[in-house]
Design a protein around this motif. Structure first.
Motif, PDB file in Angstrom:
ATOM      1  N   THR A 489       7.053  20.894 -12.163  1.00 41.70           N
ATOM      2  CA  THR A 489       8.641  20.611 -12.524  1.00 41.70           C
ATOM      3  C   THR A 489       8.495  19.355 -13.379  1.00 41.70           C
ATOM      4  OG1 THR A 489       9.149  21.524 -10.500  1.00 41.70           O
ATOM      5  CG2 THR A 489      10.839  19.762 -11.329  1.00 41.70           C
ATOM      6  N   THR A 493      10.018  19.484 -17.095  1.00 40.75           N
ATOM      7  CA  THR A 493      10.908  18.896 -17.886  1.00 40.75           C
ATOM      8  C   THR A 493      10.550  17.959 -19.008  1.00 40.75           C
ATOM      9  OG1 THR A 493      11.815  18.932 -15.378  1.00 40.75           O
ATOM     10  CG2 THR A 493      12.946  17.517 -16.912  1.00 40.75           C
ATOM     11  N   MET A 497      12.201  19.009 -22.453  1.00 46.76           N
ATOM     12  CA  MET A 497      13.249  17.965 -23.024  1.00 46.76           C
ATOM     13  C   MET A 497      12.821  17.551 -24.407  1.00 46.76           C
ATOM     14  SD  MET A 497      15.743  17.843 -21.354  1.00 46.76           S
ATOM     15  CE  MET A 497      16.685  18.254 -19.642  1.00 46.76           C
ATOM     16  N   LEU A 500      13.193  19.914 -27.164  1.00 45.59           N
ATOM     17  CA  LEU A 500      14.664  20.071 -27.490  1.00 45.59           C
ATOM     18  C   LEU A 500      15.158  18.686 -28.077  1.00 45.59           C
ATOM     19  CD1 LEU A 500      16.049  21.749 -24.195  1.00 45.59           C
ATOM     20  CD2 LEU A 500      15.663  22.797 -26.428  1.00 45.59           C
ATOM     21  N   LEU A 508      23.410  17.936 -29.760  1.00 50.81           N
ATOM     22  CA  LEU A 508      23.689  17.777 -28.529  1.00 50.81           C
ATOM     23  C   LEU A 508      24.782  16.539 -28.360  1.00 50.81           C
ATOM     24  CD1 LEU A 508      20.226  17.755 -26.763  1.00 50.81           C
ATOM     25  CD2 LEU A 508      21.955  19.486 -26.907  1.00 50.81           C
ATOM     26  N   THR A 512      25.399  15.065 -22.803  1.00 49.64           N
ATOM     27  CA  THR A 512      24.104  15.684 -22.686  1.00 49.64           C
ATOM     28  C   THR A 512      22.855  14.927 -22.979  1.00 49.64           C
ATOM     29  OG1 THR A 512      25.583  17.656 -23.226  1.00 49.64           O
ATOM     30  CG2 THR A 512      23.182  18.069 -23.135  1.00 49.64           C
ATOM     31  N   ALA A 519      17.057  12.814 -17.053  1.00 45.70           N
ATOM     32  CA  ALA A 519      16.113  13.590 -16.522  1.00 45.70           C
ATOM     33  C   ALA A 519      14.736  13.265 -16.832  1.00 45.70           C
ATOM     34  CB  ALA A 519      16.343  15.060 -16.972  1.00 45.70           C
ATOM     35  N   ARG A 522      13.509  10.228 -14.498  1.00 46.75           N
ATOM     36  CA  ARG A 522      13.397  10.853 -13.440  1.00 46.75           C
ATOM     37  C   ARG A 522      12.006  11.455 -13.091  1.00 46.75           C
ATOM     38  NH1 ARG A 522      18.706  11.808 -13.145  1.00 46.75           N
ATOM     39  NH2 ARG A 522      18.425  14.012 -13.722  1.00 46.75           N
ATOM     40  N   GLN A 523      11.685  12.370 -14.062  1.00 46.37           N
ATOM     41  CA  GLN A 523      10.666  13.385 -13.885  1.00 46.37           C
ATOM     42  C   GLN A 523       9.426  12.532 -14.545  1.00 46.37           C
ATOM     43  OE1 GLN A 523      10.374  15.975 -12.163  1.00 46.37           O
ATOM     44  NE2 GLN A 523      12.712  15.854 -12.043  1.00 46.37           N
TER      45      GLN A 523
ATOM     46  N   GLU B  11      15.567  22.484  -8.266  1.00 47.81           N
ATOM     47  CA  GLU B  11      15.033  21.221  -8.961  1.00 47.81           C
ATOM     48  C   GLU B  11      16.368  21.085 -10.217  1.00 47.81           C
ATOM     49  OE1 GLU B  11      12.619  19.198  -8.940  1.00 47.81           O
ATOM     50  OE2 GLU B  11      11.435  20.243  -7.405  1.00 47.81           O
ATOM     51  N   ASP B  13      16.789  18.975 -12.538  1.00 46.49           N
ATOM     52  CA  ASP B  13      16.183  18.758 -14.134  1.00 46.49           C
ATOM     53  C   ASP B  13      16.005  19.971 -14.580  1.00 46.49           C
ATOM     54  OD1 ASP B  13      16.999  16.220 -13.757  1.00 46.49           O
ATOM     55  OD2 ASP B  13      15.040  15.411 -13.141  1.00 46.49           O
ATOM     56  N   ILE B  14      15.524  21.045 -13.867  1.00 45.44           N
ATOM     57  CA  ILE B  14      14.898  22.342 -14.526  1.00 45.44           C
ATOM     58  C   ILE B  14      16.284  22.965 -14.684  1.00 45.44           C
ATOM     59  CG2 ILE B  14      13.821  24.476 -14.102  1.00 45.44           C
ATOM     60  CD1 ILE B  14      11.898  22.656 -14.385  1.00 45.44           C
ATOM     61  N   LEU B  16      18.867  21.570 -15.503  1.00 46.90           N
ATOM     62  CA  LEU B  16      19.357  20.905 -16.691  1.00 46.90           C
ATOM     63  C   LEU B  16      18.735  21.320 -18.038  1.00 46.90           C
ATOM     64  CD1 LEU B  16      21.226  18.521 -17.999  1.00 46.90           C
ATOM     65  CD2 LEU B  16      19.451  16.798 -17.583  1.00 46.90           C
ATOM     66  N   LEU B  17      17.530  21.343 -18.090  1.00 46.17           N
ATOM     67  CA  LEU B  17      16.813  21.788 -19.243  1.00 46.17           C
ATOM     68  C   LEU B  17      17.175  23.314 -19.496  1.00 46.17           C
ATOM     69  CD1 LEU B  17      14.227  21.175 -21.143  1.00 46.17           C
ATOM     70  CD2 LEU B  17      12.931  22.569 -19.524  1.00 46.17           C
ATOM     71  N   ARG B  19      19.915  24.748 -19.092  1.00 49.00           N
ATOM     72  CA  ARG B  19      21.218  24.962 -19.540  1.00 49.00           C
ATOM     73  C   ARG B  19      21.220  24.231 -20.951  1.00 49.00           C
ATOM     74  NH1 ARG B  19      25.293  20.902 -19.385  1.00 49.00           N
ATOM     75  NH2 ARG B  19      24.333  19.762 -17.848  1.00 49.00           N
ATOM     76  N   ILE B  20      20.877  23.230 -21.112  1.00 47.38           N
ATOM     77  CA  ILE B  20      20.730  22.636 -22.586  1.00 47.38           C
ATOM     78  C   ILE B  20      20.038  23.788 -23.672  1.00 47.38           C
ATOM     79  CG2 ILE B  20      19.885  20.821 -24.145  1.00 47.38           C
ATOM     80  CD1 ILE B  20      19.861  18.795 -21.791  1.00 47.38           C
ATOM     81  N   ALA B  21      19.039  24.313 -23.011  1.00 48.64           N
ATOM     82  CA  ALA B  21      18.462  24.969 -24.046  1.00 48.64           C
ATOM     83  C   ALA B  21      18.882  26.453 -24.323  1.00 48.64           C
ATOM     84  CB  ALA B  21      16.753  25.369 -23.555  1.00 48.64           C
ATOM     85  N   PRO B 107      10.929  25.553 -23.720  1.00 48.89           N
ATOM     86  CA  PRO B 107      12.359  26.011 -23.779  1.00 48.89           C
ATOM     87  C   PRO B 107      12.375  27.303 -24.766  1.00 48.89           C
ATOM     88  CG  PRO B 107      12.248  23.665 -24.148  1.00 48.89           C
ATOM     89  CD  PRO B 107      10.744  24.231 -24.196  1.00 48.89           C
TER      90      PRO B 107
END
Lengths: 693, 120
Positions: A489, A493, A497, A500, A508, A512, A519, A522-523, B11, B13-14, B16-17, B19-21, B107
């Motif tokens: 995870t 992330t 991220m 992206l 974005l 966002t 995120a 956090r990760q 999770e 944050d997963i 979230l990832l 959703r954004i992608a 992504p």
């Protein structure tokens, strides 16, 4: 009548001349004072009788020069007999002086005799005095010999005792005959009769003397039966012993009884005492067996064998009268020497076997040997232990082994053995077995096929218990799999991220973007905590984390932990830790434990959290209690294992390593960590530590 | 009209990832943090594709798939599962899923897979 007297006289002469000859020959062959005196004794007597044959009764009276040496020999006879006796053990001084004195006087008297009266003439006074002294000397010396030999025979082995007592009886008889001969006058018809009787008695003493100092084999065998039986039983006993001490302890009493010794000891080749029987001085060594401590009444006899030396404290009579017994002793000694050698080999084999068994026990490796086609497989002790089987009741056969083999491994195991036997190659296999209690063990076997003695096919091999290794490998593999899973995870992330943001951040919205960066933070933090925890855990398992034990004030350390973990909104924490309470722990690591328990309580517990500490019998119990749902039943048994994780009520998930680390840390403080389910619901974690004085 | 994708993962944050992608690729995204939440949501919404994590607290992904039998409105073949273990791929396909995305994923791979499911 005269004819009978004549015949008896010849017989008597023959008997004593024969005895004299035997005694002299024995002395010539073996020498020694004892044999010398004996040769002198019977040589003298034999000579007197032989000379007497040249002057039969009725013939002319021999000249004084013939009579005087003969008389001298007759006077010397009891003295020689006495000296024979004295050669074993010195007589009391008075007896020695009396013997020498009276014999000297008689010899002097013999020389001084001026003439002998003719037949029919009255005996002159000096001759009567001489005869009286002669009787006294014979009575004293032969009597002393008879009494002393008889008494010394007590406690001797049968053969020696009988020889000594026979000699004693013969001496007494001869003394009796001599005394009577000297006192009987030769004029009457009665005198002829008593002369015959006395000659017969004298002749009878001959075989007695012979039996005493040179017994025939037949007699020896009959008299020695008891000792021979003892020897046989000692030999039988020796054949079954396996321990040198046991051999020596069993042997010595028998040996001592065979030669009627006072004591006996056996020494090793390097002179150390293997065992002793009887009053043998404890400090006696082979170099100085201290035989003198037993007094002069005993004589030390040594018998040397290839790997032992036997020392016997025997009576002074033993070397002469117990010669045969010493031979028996020698035989027994040779047997004992063989038995000792056998014991030594047996012990060496046993100690080698014990060392091998110990090595197998330490390595947890058993060994086996099997001749294909035969039923029983030979197992080492450790192999029985590995299988949890009792050697007394379990008989390892191929069928029995298939029975205990795990059903899933049974066929491959049997096929492996058959393949190896057929191809005569070495083999390796891993299989599981059931112990008698139902537990499963994983075994690793190595083996090879050899050609044993006689050309038969033989399989030998080792079996190692690898259950614990395999379990640890499984734990480690699971740990690695779990760790990889936990990293998925954060990695997804972080990389996702980042990609992206790198390519599309302009598309974005600010909101966002904010979420994305949060995120990432956090990760990233989650990965950091996870990796730190994994390092902690591996170092704790390898016992490489430095732990500094000191007196830790609990109130302070709880306060620091409380400050380190942010109190979530809507939660309450109550601290009940008495100020003076201290425990023995590493302060930073104890804070880590309390921090972990507090964050778990906030994450998984209910609204109220309570931290308490109390003292009980030299221990301090710190507890963290919440009123949440408690640890789910299915997690209770594994909650202290790595990567066991419940469902968080609030906040981020944990690494799943916190409790595992905390438990190991508390163990390192020589404390104990445990969990209690709360009623009606809730969790309580207890940390039991040693109180600091 | 853009296709709707339901993302089910505990999770945050997963989610979230994803959703954004997916939003950047033009999809509309619905979110659920657990199996129960997803099933409740499916009672009212009808997404074109569902991204389902296998390892969920409480009701896991496989159980969610079983429950979906009772919901004729949603076709199982439009489901893509997330799984840590590649070994789950066979089971996912057996259960009628369309594809499997192993974690960790990129992504663009996610978007490509979702797009291929939507277009077929």
């Amino acid at each position: 009548m005269n004819q009978l007297e004549r015949v008896l006289s010849v017989v008597e002469t023959c008997v004593f001349a024969g005895l004299g000859l035997i005694a002299v020959l024995r002395w010539v062959r073996r020498r020694g004072a004892t044999r010398g005196w004996l040769a002198a004794t019977f040589g003298a007597l034999g000579l007197v009788l032989v000379i007497a044959q040249f002057f039969p009764p009725g013939s002319r009276v021999p000249s004084l020069w013939v009579i005087k040496p003969v008389l001298g020999l007759i006077v010397a006879f009891p003295y020689f007999l006495y000296r024979f006796m004295n050669s074993f053990q010195a007589a009391p001084r008075w007896l020695h002086r009396a013997a020498g004195g009276i014999t000297g006087v008689l010899l002097a008297g013999t020389l001084a005799i001026p003439r002998l009266p003719a037949v029919g003439q009255p005996q002159p006074r000096y001759l009567r005095v001489f005869a009286l002294l002669f009787v006294a000397q014979w009575t004293l010396l032969a009597g002393a010999v008879a009494v002393r030999l008889w008494r010394a025979g007590k406690g001797q082995p049968t053969l020696a005792r009988r020889r000594m007592r026979t000699l004693s009886a013969a001496s007494a008889l001869l003394a009796f005959v001599a005394v009577l001969s000297a006192s009987v006058t030769k004029q009457s018809a009665d005198a002829t009769v008593s002369g015959i009787v006395l000659t017969v008695l004298a002749i009878a003493s001959g075989p007695l003397f012979l039996a005493g100092f040179a017994p025939p084999q037949l007699l020896i065998r009959a008299w020695r039966r008891q000792e021979e039986q003892a020897l046989q039983s000692a030999c039988v006993d020796l054949m079954s012993v396996t321990d040198p001490r046991e051999a020596v302890e069993g042997l010595l009493p028998q040996l001592v009884s065979i030669v009627a010794a006072q004591g006996a000891a056996v020494y090793d080749t390097d002179g150390t005492l293997l065992g002793a029987h009887g009053p043998v001085p404890a400090e006696a060594t082979l170099a100085s067996p201290a035989g003198t401590a037993l007094g002069d009444n005993f004589q030390q006899v040594r018998l040397a064998f290839p790997n032992a030396t036997l020392v016997v404290w025997a009576s002074p009579y033993t070397p002469y009268f117990g010669r045969g017994e010493l031979d028996l002793l020698n035989n027994l000694g040779v047997m004992a020497s063989l038995a000792l050698e056998r014991c030594r080999l047996f012990q060496r084999e046993r100690s080698t076997l014990e060392a091998l068994e110990e090595a197998q026990r330490i390595a947890r490796v058993g060994s086996w040997c099997w001749v294909p086609g035969t039923e029983t497989i030979e197992w080492s002790t450790e192999l029985y232990r590995i299988h949890g089987q009792d050697p007394a009741t379990f008989h390892p056969t191929i069928a029995a082994l298939q029975d205990v083999c795990h059903p899933q491994d049974r066929d491959s195991w049997a096929a492996g053995i058959q393949r190896a036997a057929a191809s005569r190659t070495s083999f390796e296999m891993e299989y599981r077995i059931f112990l008698p209690g139902g537990h499963v063990r994983t075994l690793h076997g190595l083996g090879k096929v050899t050609t044993g003695s006689g050309g038969a096919l033989e399989m030998i091999g080792t079996v190692q218990d690898v259950t614990e290794q395999r379990r640890l490998e499984a734990v480690r593999n699971e740990f690695i799999a779990n760790a990889a899973h936990e990293l998925r995870t954060p990695l997804t992330t972080l990389t996702g991220m980042a990609m992206l943001l790198a390519a599309r951040r302009h598309q974005l919205s600010d909101a966002t973007l904010g979420e994305a960066f949060a995120a990432l933070g956090r990760q990233g933090e989650r990965a950091r905590v996870l990796i730190n925890n994994m390092l902690d855990l591996s170092q704790l398992d390898a016992q490489r984390i430095p732990i500094t034990m000191e007196q830790v004030p609990l109130a302070t350390v709880v306060r620091r932990a409380q400050e380190a973990v942010a109190l979530p909104v809507g939660k309450e924490v109550e601290i009940l830790v008495p100020e003076p309470l201290s425990a023995l722990a590493d302060p930073a690591r104890l804070e880590q434990v309390i921090t972990n328990l507090l964050s778990n309580a906030y994450r998984y517990g209910g609204r109220h959290v309570r931290v308490e500490a109390r003292r009980t019998g030299g221990r301090v119990i710190l507890s963290v209690t919440d009123d949440g749902p408690g640890v789910p039943d299915d997690l209770v048994s594994s909650m202290f294992e790595p990567f066991t994780r419940g469902q968080a009520v609030t906040g981020t998930v944990g690494s799943g390593l916190g409790l595992a680390i905390s438990r190991r840390l508390v163990d390192a403080f020589a404390g104990r960590m445990s969990y209690e389910c709360q009623s009606p619901h809730g969790a309580r974690f207890l940390v039991d530590l040693q109180e600091a004085a | 009209m853009s296709a709707t994708v339901l993302v089910v993962d505990d999770e945050q944050d997963i989610v979230l990832l994803c959703r954004i992608a997916l939003e950047l690729a033009g999809f509309t995204v619905l979110e659920a943090g657990s199996g129960e939440e997803a099933l409740t949501l499916l009672e009212t919404a009808c997404p074109d594709v569902m991204l389902l994590d296998v390892r969920l607290p409480g009701m896991d992904g496989w159980e969610v798939l079983d429950r979906l039998h009772a919901l004729p409105a949603f076709e199982k073949r439009r489901i893509i599962v997330f799984s840590a273990h590649k070994s789950s791929a066979g089971r996912a396909l057996e259960a009628g899923c369309r594809a499997m995305i192993p974690k960790p994923f990129r992504p663009d791979d996610l978007v490509r897979t979702v797009r291929s499911v939507v277009e077929n």
